[in-house]
Each structure stands twice: as structure tokens, then as C-alpha cells.
Scaffold this active site. Structure first.
Site, PDB file in Angstrom:
ATOM      1  N   PRO A  66       0.781  -1.249   0.000  1.00 41.74           N
ATOM      2  CA  PRO A  66       0.000   0.000   0.000  1.00 41.74           C
ATOM      3  C   PRO A  66       0.809   1.295   0.000  1.00 41.74           C
ATOM      4  O   PRO A  66       0.406   2.260  -0.666  1.00 41.74           O
ATOM      5  CB  PRO A  66      -0.832  -0.108   1.285  1.00 41.74           C
ATOM      6  CG  PRO A  66      -0.913  -1.560   1.580  1.00 41.74           C
ATOM      7  CD  PRO A  66       0.383  -2.143   1.100  1.00 41.74           C
ATOM      8  N   LYS A 171       5.768   8.025 -12.320  1.00 40.40           N
ATOM      9  CA  LYS A 171       4.415   7.608 -11.907  1.00 40.40           C
ATOM     10  C   LYS A 171       3.650   8.784 -11.279  1.00 40.40           C
ATOM     11  O   LYS A 171       2.474   9.010 -11.556  1.00 40.40           O
ATOM     12  CB  LYS A 171       4.558   6.453 -10.913  1.00 40.40           C
ATOM     13  CG  LYS A 171       3.329   6.092 -10.129  1.00 40.40           C
ATOM     14  CD  LYS A 171       2.309   5.350 -10.951  1.00 40.40           C
ATOM     15  CE  LYS A 171       1.044   5.108 -10.152  1.00 40.40           C
ATOM     16  NZ  LYS A 171      -0.026   4.561 -10.925  1.00 40.40           N
ATOM     17  N   LYS A 246      -3.586   9.732  -2.326  1.00 37.15           N
ATOM     18  CA  LYS A 246      -2.220   9.357  -1.923  1.00 37.15           C
ATOM     19  C   LYS A 246      -1.213   9.814  -2.989  1.00 37.15           C
ATOM     20  O   LYS A 246      -0.195  10.439  -2.678  1.00 37.15           O
ATOM     21  CB  LYS A 246      -2.157   7.832  -1.760  1.00 37.15           C
ATOM     22  CG  LYS A 246      -0.766   7.289  -1.498  1.00 37.15           C
ATOM     23  CD  LYS A 246      -0.727   5.763  -1.613  1.00 37.15           C
ATOM     24  CE  LYS A 246       0.485   5.338  -2.372  1.00 37.15           C
ATOM     25  NZ  LYS A 246       0.589   3.903  -2.616  1.00 37.15           N
TER      26      LYS A 246
HETATM   27  P1  NAD Z   1      -4.536  -3.355  -1.825  1.00 33.50           P
HETATM   28  O1  NAD Z   1      -4.765  -2.723  -0.510  1.00 33.50           O
HETATM   29  O2  NAD Z   1      -5.667  -4.010  -2.531  1.00 33.50           O
HETATM   30  O3  NAD Z   1      -3.358  -4.458  -1.682  1.00 33.50           O
HETATM   31  C1  NAD Z   1      -2.254  -4.335  -0.831  1.00 33.50           C
HETATM   32  C2  NAD Z   1      -2.008  -5.713  -0.227  1.00 33.50           C
HETATM   33  O4  NAD Z   1      -0.837  -5.647   0.592  1.00 33.50           O
HETATM   34  C3  NAD Z   1      -3.150  -6.190   0.674  1.00 33.50           C
HETATM   35  O5  NAD Z   1      -3.577  -7.470   0.252  1.00 33.50           O
HETATM   36  C4  NAD Z   1      -2.517  -6.227   2.068  1.00 33.50           C
HETATM   37  O6  NAD Z   1      -3.024  -7.268   2.885  1.00 33.50           O
HETATM   38  C5  NAD Z   1      -1.063  -6.464   1.722  1.00 33.50           C
HETATM   39  N1  NAD Z   1      -0.147  -6.061   2.790  1.00 33.50           N
HETATM   40  C6  NAD Z   1      -0.161  -4.926   3.520  1.00 33.50           C
HETATM   41  N2  NAD Z   1       0.864  -4.924   4.394  1.00 33.50           N
HETATM   42  C7  NAD Z   1       1.540  -6.077   4.195  1.00 33.50           C
HETATM   43  C8  NAD Z   1       2.679  -6.660   4.792  1.00 33.50           C
HETATM   44  N3  NAD Z   1       3.341  -6.038   5.775  1.00 33.50           N
HETATM   45  N4  NAD Z   1       3.105  -7.877   4.360  1.00 33.50           N
HETATM   46  C9  NAD Z   1       2.429  -8.519   3.370  1.00 33.50           C
HETATM   47  N5  NAD Z   1       1.332  -8.019   2.760  1.00 33.50           N
HETATM   48  C10 NAD Z   1       0.891  -6.818   3.182  1.00 33.50           C
HETATM   49  O7  NAD Z   1      -3.869  -2.232  -2.742  1.00 33.50           O
HETATM   50  P2  NAD Z   1      -3.704  -2.230  -4.344  1.00 33.50           P
HETATM   51  O8  NAD Z   1      -4.853  -1.524  -4.961  1.00 33.50           O
HETATM   52  O9  NAD Z   1      -3.348  -3.601  -4.792  1.00 33.50           O
HETATM   53  O10 NAD Z   1      -2.437  -1.259  -4.486  1.00 33.50           O
HETATM   54  C11 NAD Z   1      -1.118  -1.692  -4.219  1.00 33.50           C
HETATM   55  C12 NAD Z   1      -0.147  -0.643  -4.713  1.00 33.50           C
HETATM   56  O11 NAD Z   1      -0.355  -0.435  -6.106  1.00 33.50           O
HETATM   57  C13 NAD Z   1      -0.303   0.723  -4.044  1.00 33.50           C
HETATM   58  O12 NAD Z   1       0.979   1.247  -3.811  1.00 33.50           O
HETATM   59  C14 NAD Z   1      -1.082   1.521  -5.070  1.00 33.50           C
HETATM   60  O13 NAD Z   1      -0.839   2.913  -4.970  1.00 33.50           O
HETATM   61  C15 NAD Z   1      -0.552   0.945  -6.365  1.00 33.50           C
HETATM   62  N6  NAD Z   1      -1.453   1.064  -7.524  1.00 33.50           N
HETATM   63  C16 NAD Z   1      -2.767   0.737  -7.412  1.00 33.50           C
HETATM   64  C17 NAD Z   1      -3.589   0.838  -8.532  1.00 33.50           C
HETATM   65  C18 NAD Z   1      -5.058   0.476  -8.466  1.00 33.50           C
HETATM   66  O14 NAD Z   1      -5.784   0.744  -9.414  1.00 33.50           O
HETATM   67  N7  NAD Z   1      -5.519  -0.146  -7.394  1.00 33.50           N
HETATM   68  C19 NAD Z   1      -3.067   1.270  -9.757  1.00 33.50           C
HETATM   69  C20 NAD Z   1      -1.711   1.572  -9.849  1.00 33.50           C
HETATM   70  C21 NAD Z   1      -0.907   1.460  -8.715  1.00 33.50           C
END
Ligand code: NAD
Length: 296
Positions: A66, A171, A246
């Protein structure tokens, strides 16, 4: 065969890990949420009980977490994954974090004998599932080249923006521009509707005119204009307002670090923040194209 440890199997990471497994990589998966691990097993990954176990035997680690403090805590401060993985492991952090987080990761990782690349993505949840993400990499040319086979299993465009942290800068710039043209598109559509136009007809006109842009074409924020858009399914799924906020916060930080003027980016951040808190409910979990509602 290349073995990849994958940490963080959420909305994005789940689809990315599944694509690696589909393309023949051995994927050793870990997430704090058991249901994400169950899904990963269904998708062909091997689930582990801790991140340390997952990275014990691997050629590369991919993380999709995250935020920057979690990324630093996982690799350096708390879980200490740099101490648990084999020497010379290629670490690809695909999370969106501040360039400073990526630079610290790269410096500490290199001191411990690892190769580290920041590789944030553009494309969202659908592209993560489809394997069509764009990767914006920061790291040495050799390390980015070494990452190409792994990244190509999850995406269709791979760019090297520069050294460590440069992927994050690219990004942040991209998403600031996305926020600006999404807000601008919503504003123009509402102006047209308020003056008697059909949003579908106005969209068709602007798509063939100089106002054409990605938000209007691929992610139209007005309900009913595009059949499969987040707007047409009540702004559910897609890219959350909280994640856009964010990224706009990261843009503000970057502008302070370089004394850059970002009046449009600052306006966009304020608009998305106003929107999140408007109407007496937290709209942070809605898709970011719901900014349309702020103009109604
Ligand atoms: P999300 O919250 O769905 O997934 C994050 C995952 O990380 C969760 O499953 C959580 O349980 C896990 N996690 C958290 N702390 C952890 C730890 N200490 N050890 C292991 N696992 C842990 O978020 P997302 O939407 O998948 O986004 C992830 C990243 O991608 C972010 O940095 C976000 O900004 C970026 N991003 C997201 C999108 C989008 O459309 N969702 C697009 C581009 C980039």
C-alpha cells in the site's frame, strides 16, 4: 525456471502474481490476509506463512504494497526481508511510494548485496488481471534489463525512467496529470449537461475535437456514456479516490522537494479531497471518476 517471491496480493498484486504463475514462473506468495493467499493458491502460486519464508529461496522478489512506510518496514525495518533472501536477488518493488522510499530501499538493498529496481505501474486492476500494465522503472540499466522477462509476464510496456526513484517520479507526474484531466473532463461534461446537452453527444463531439483525452475516451466519468465504465456501475471498482489522493500527496511532496509550481496539481488534490468529504459520507473507496458528483 525463475522463482519469484510475491509480497502483497491485493487488488493489483493478486492479478500480477496470477499472471506470473500462468506464464510458468514458480511463485512463492505471501500476504497478511489469508483470503488473498487462498486465492493465490487457486491461481497457481505456492502460499507461505510469512514473508521471510516466501523469500528464502528465490531469484527475484516482487512487492505490491500500500505505501512507502510499509515497503520500508517489510524490507528493512521490521520483517527485514533483505536479510532473509539469497544474495544477488533482484528486488522489484511495484508499489507507488515516494522516490525517497525507493532510494532508501535501493541503497540499503545494494549494501546487502541485492539488485533493486522501483517499478511502479500504470493501468489499474483490469490491466493487472489482463497482464497489460505499464512499468516505469528506476534503477541501473543492467538491473532493469534483468527485470524485463518478469515484468513482461505482467505488462505490455516497460520503461526505464532513470536511476533509483525515477520510476516513482514518472508515476507521480503521470497520475497528477490523470487527476487534472479527469477533473477537467467532469467539469466540462457537467457544464454541457447543465446547458441542455446529452453527455453522450457532448463526449462524441469532444472525442473528435481538441478536448479529447484519456479520461473522456477510456474512463468517461459521466454515468451511461460508456457501458463498462466505473461511472456506469455506481463508481465501484477501479481506482479509488483514496489512492488518487495518496498519489497527489506524493506529487505535492515532490514539488516541495524541487520547489516546482504545481497549481493545477494542487487544485486537483483539493478537488479530490473536497469530493472525498462531500455529502456527509466518506467517498474514499469510490472510483476516482466519481469526482463527477462534486460538479452536480
Ligand atoms: P490493496 O490494498 O488491494 O493491496 C495491498 C495488499 O498488501 C493487501 O492485500 C494487504 O493485505 C497487503 N499487505 C499490507 N501490508 C503487508 C505486509 N506487511 N506484508 C504482506 N502483505 C501486506 O492495494 P492495491 O490496490 O493492490 O495497491 C497496491 C499498490 O499499487 C499501491 O501502492 C497503489 O498505490 C498501487 N497502484 C494501485 C492501482 C489500483 O488501481 N488499485 C493502480 C496503480 C498502482
Amino acid at each position: 525456471m525463475t522463482t519469484v517471491a510475491f509480497i502483497g496480493l491485493g487488488n493489483m498484486g493478486g492479478g500480477m502474481a496470477a499472471n506470473l504463475a500462468k506464464k510458468g514462473f514458480t511463485v512463492r506468495a505471501f500476504d497478511l490476509m489469508p483470503e488473498h493467499l487462498t486465492q493465490a493458491e487457486k491461481d497457481g502460486c505456492v502460499a507461505f506463512k510469512s514473508a521471510q519464508e516466501a523469500v528464502k529461496q528465490c531469484d527475484a522478489v516482487v512487492s505490491m504494497l500500500p505505501n512507502g512506510s510499509i515497503v520500508e518496514s517489510v524490507y528493512i525495518d521490521k520483517d527485514k526481508l533483505f536479510d532473509a533472501m539469497p544474495k544477488n536477488t533482484l528486488v522489484l518493488d511495484c508499489s507507488t511510494v515516494a522516490p525517497q522510499n525507493s532510494q532508501r530501499l535501493a541503497n540499503v538493498g545494494r549494501e546487502k548485496g541485492m539488485r533493486v529496481v522501483d517499478a511502479p505501474v500504470s493501468g489499474g486492476v483490469a490491466a493487472a488481471a489482463a497482464g497489460t500494465l505499464a512499468f516505469m522503472c528506476g534503477g541501473t540499466q543492467a538491473d532493469v534489463d534483468a527485470a524485463r522477462d518478469i515484468l513482461a509476464a505482467m505488462g505490455s510496456n516497460i520503461f526505464r525512467a532513470g536511476d533509483s526513484g525515477a520510476g516513482q517520479v514518472a508515476k507521480i507526474c503521470n497520475n497528477m496529470l490523470l487527476a487534472i484531466h479527469m477533473a477537467g473532463t467532469a467539469e466540462a461534461l457537467q457544464l454541457g449537461v447543465d446547458n441542455g446537452l446529452d453527455p453522450k453527444v457532448l463526449s462524441e463531439i469532444m472525442l473528435k475535437s481538441s478536448g479529447c483525452n484519456w479520461s473522456l475516451e477510456k474512463y468517461n466519468p459521466y454515468p451511461g456514456v460508456l457501458e463498462n465504465s466505473a461511472a456506469s456501475r455506481g463508481y465501484t471498482g477501479g481506482f479509488m479516490v483514496d489512492l488518487m489522493l495518496k498519489d497527489l500527496g506524493l506529487a505535492m511532496q515532490a514539488s516541495l522537494a524541487s520547489a516546482s509550481s504545481i497549481p493545477m496539481g494542487a487544485a486537483a488534490r483539493n478537488l479530490f479531497s473536497l469530493h472525498k468529504h462531500s455529502g456527509g459520507e466518506d467517498k474514499g473507496k469510490m472510483d476516482f471518476s466519481s469526482i463527477q458528483q462534486l460538479y452536480k
